[in-house]
Design an enzyme around this catalytic site. Structure first.
Site, PDB file in Angstrom:
ATOM      1  N   GLU A 105     -32.678   2.228  69.908  1.00  0.00           N
ATOM      2  CA  GLU A 105     -31.914   1.389  70.829  1.00  0.00           C
ATOM      3  C   GLU A 105     -32.843   0.514  71.654  1.00  0.00           C
ATOM      4  OE1 GLU A 105     -29.597   4.268  72.924  1.00  0.00           O
ATOM      5  OE2 GLU A 105     -27.952   4.108  71.495  1.00  0.00           O
ATOM      6  N   CYS A 118     -36.014  -3.975  77.091  1.00  0.00           N
ATOM      7  CA  CYS A 118     -36.619  -2.642  77.109  1.00  0.00           C
ATOM      8  C   CYS A 118     -36.758  -2.143  75.665  1.00  0.00           C
ATOM      9  CB  CYS A 118     -35.725  -1.730  77.943  1.00  0.00           C
ATOM     10  SG  CYS A 118     -36.337  -0.055  78.060  1.00  0.00           S
ATOM     11  N   CYS A 125     -38.183  11.425  70.447  1.00  0.00           N
ATOM     12  CA  CYS A 125     -39.423  11.663  71.189  1.00  0.00           C
ATOM     13  C   CYS A 125     -39.738  13.152  71.142  1.00  0.00           C
ATOM     14  CB  CYS A 125     -39.255  11.213  72.643  1.00  0.00           C
ATOM     15  SG  CYS A 125     -40.798  11.312  73.591  1.00  0.00           S
ATOM     16  N   CYS A 129     -39.211  15.874  77.983  1.00  0.00           N
ATOM     17  CA  CYS A 129     -38.955  15.796  79.429  1.00  0.00           C
ATOM     18  C   CYS A 129     -37.531  16.294  79.718  1.00  0.00           C
ATOM     19  CB  CYS A 129     -39.145  14.366  79.932  1.00  0.00           C
ATOM     20  SG  CYS A 129     -40.805  13.747  79.622  1.00  0.00           S
ATOM     21  N   CYS A 132     -34.331  13.819  80.152  1.00  0.00           N
ATOM     22  CA  CYS A 132     -34.239  12.625  79.307  1.00  0.00           C
ATOM     23  C   CYS A 132     -33.318  12.814  78.102  1.00  0.00           C
ATOM     24  CB  CYS A 132     -35.646  12.270  78.836  1.00  0.00           C
ATOM     25  SG  CYS A 132     -35.689  10.938  77.652  1.00  0.00           S
ATOM     26  N   GLY A 172     -39.042   7.011  73.176  1.00  0.00           N
ATOM     27  CA  GLY A 172     -40.380   7.358  72.715  1.00  0.00           C
ATOM     28  C   GLY A 172     -41.449   7.205  73.778  1.00  0.00           C
ATOM     29  N   CYS A 345     -31.918   3.784  82.571  1.00  0.00           N
ATOM     30  CA  CYS A 345     -33.149   4.551  82.402  1.00  0.00           C
ATOM     31  C   CYS A 345     -32.873   6.009  82.057  1.00  0.00           C
ATOM     32  CB  CYS A 345     -33.938   4.479  83.698  1.00  0.00           C
ATOM     33  SG  CYS A 345     -35.457   5.375  83.592  1.00  0.00           S
TER      34      CYS A 345
HETATM   35  S1  SF4 Z   1     -38.697   9.152  76.008  1.00  0.00           S
HETATM   36 FE1  SF4 Z   1     -40.084   9.238  77.795  1.00  0.00          FE
HETATM   37  S2  SF4 Z   1     -38.956  10.417  79.325  1.00  0.00           S
HETATM   38 FE2  SF4 Z   1     -37.955  10.800  77.339  1.00  0.00          FE
HETATM   39  S3  SF4 Z   1     -38.914  12.676  76.548  1.00  0.00           S
HETATM   40 FE3  SF4 Z   1     -40.045  10.942  75.715  1.00  0.00          FE
HETATM   41  S4  SF4 Z   1     -41.724  10.624  77.155  1.00  0.00           S
HETATM   42 FE4  SF4 Z   1     -40.227  11.914  78.221  1.00  0.00          FE
END
Ligand code: SF4
Length: 369
Positions: A105, A118, A125, A129, A132, A172, A345
């Site tokens: 995206e 963005c 990823c 985190c 997220c 990511g 975000c």
């Molecule tokens: S995209 Fe960014 S905030 Fe989300 S898990 Fe990966 S590093 Fe962490």
């Protein structure tokens, strides 16, 4: 145990070589295989990046015989977006293919005179985190430089023409895919290619030190560090990377680099109610950052399913901001944009999209020849 190298998604794709995203060295290697003069490489790259070519037939200074060879063995590699959702506030979220069965995206965020795009750097990823949405879908692969640049290059002309800033803050962790990120930055900023200013590009990281070291040396783009807590234990809970590369080490490294002039350093701080929004957090943040010339962006958190975190109320954020400002740290509060379409975000995730069946999600837009 020996770690196997992570393959980029295009290496996994079983399709003709994609030219989009190649650098000079890569295209010259290809031309050598074709027994063609190397100087053609520069011309081809200019067609791809500066002149937006979407077929070999339009490359008028390239011999017909080479056009035919390219069409037989390669493809341009630009890819149209598959869908677009739009928020009433003007924010748009584009879904792009990222190899068979994978999607990414890209968020377009217009704001008065500015418009920010963005970009994603990985499908999913692996950094885990806590807060997220992308983390929850796991890791499906690195994007190559072509698929990073394509998110900008294949936008509708009206949106692309309005973009003033690029941020690598989508799906990511950019420093976990540093080779492709650096290559995409070189394409964006090369004066004969896309010719965008490095000072209008910001790459964000949670602090993957080896990639960060290369980024600082090999690029001129701005840097944003996702901080989210000044306390080790709390940050470790929110962001497992703290265990591997503690924020103190990241800051020590950044303090050795000059951030004066036009290259900017900022820290992103998502505010979670009752977790990291106290005034003692603000004071500790001031202590942590006191050697750096930087700014802090406070970000309102958008709840995602699967955790109990909620965003701090705006008055709490304003108090926090005030304390930082009083201590001389330039601090802004980011307005929330695109929450209703999950483009804000921390909300980018194609988890739901993975089930979408497209006829062939890895084909390039229109014909290559
Ligand atoms: S995209 Fe960014 S905030 Fe989300 S898990 Fe990966 S590093 Fe962490």
């Amino acid at each position: 145990m020996k770690e196997l190298p992570v393959k980029s998604i295009s290496e996994i794709d079983n399709v003709k070589t994609r030219l989009f995203g190649m650098n000079e060295q890569q295209i010259m290697e290809l031309l050598t295989q074709f027994d063609e003069p190397k100087f053609r490489g520069q011309q081809i790259l200019e067609w791809l990046y500066a002149r937006n070519a979407n077929s070999f037939g339009v490359m008028s200074n390239i011999a017909k015989s080479l056009q035919e060879k390219l069409a037989t063995h390669t493809q341009i590699g630009r890819e149209d977006f598959l869908s677009c959702s739009e928020s009433p506030d003007g924010t748009k979220k584009y879904l792009y293919p990222a190899g068979t069965g994978r999607f990414i995206e890209t968020a377009y965020i217009p704001d008065d005179e500015r418009a920010t795009l963005c970009l994603s750097t990985q499908a999913g990823c692996k950094m885990g985190c806590l807060f997220c949405a992308t983390a929850r879908q796991g890791f499906q692969g690195n994007l190559d430089a072509g698929r990073i640049v394509n998110q900008y290059a294949s936008l509708p002309q009206a949106e692309r023409g309005s973009i003033t800033n690029l941020v690598y803050m989508g799906m990511g962790e950019p420093m976990d895919n540093i080779e492709a990120v650096l290559q995409s930055l070189a394409i964006f900023t090369h004066k004969h290619y896309m010719n965008l200013s490095a000072h209008r590009i910001t790459v964000s990281t949670i602090g993957v030190l080896p990639g960060l070291e290369r980024f600082v040396l090999e690029s001129k783009a701005n840097l944003a560090i996702s901080l989210h807590s000044p306390y080790d234990e709390e940050r470790r809970h929110l962001m497992p990377i703290q265990q591997v590369y503690p924020i103190a080490d990241i800051i020590e490294f950044l303090a050795k680099t000059s951030w004066s002039g036009s290259r900017r350093l900022s820290f992103e701080y998502i505010m979670f109610q009752g977790v990291n929004d106290s005034l003692s957090h603000a004071k500790e943040l001031v202590r942590l950052l006191n050697k750096l010339s930087c700014r802090v962006n406070l970000i309102h958190y958008h709840h995602v399913d699967g955790n109990t975190l909620t965003g701090s109320p705006y008055p709490v954020m304003e108090q926090f901001q005030l304390l930082l400002k009083e201590k001389g740290i330039m601090t802004t509060i980011r307005r929330s944009r695109g929450e209703d379409i999950q483009a804000a975000c921390g909300l980018l995730s194609t988890r739901e999209m993975l089930a979408i069946q497209t006829p062939d999600s890895s084909t390039s837009q229109s014909s290559d020849y």
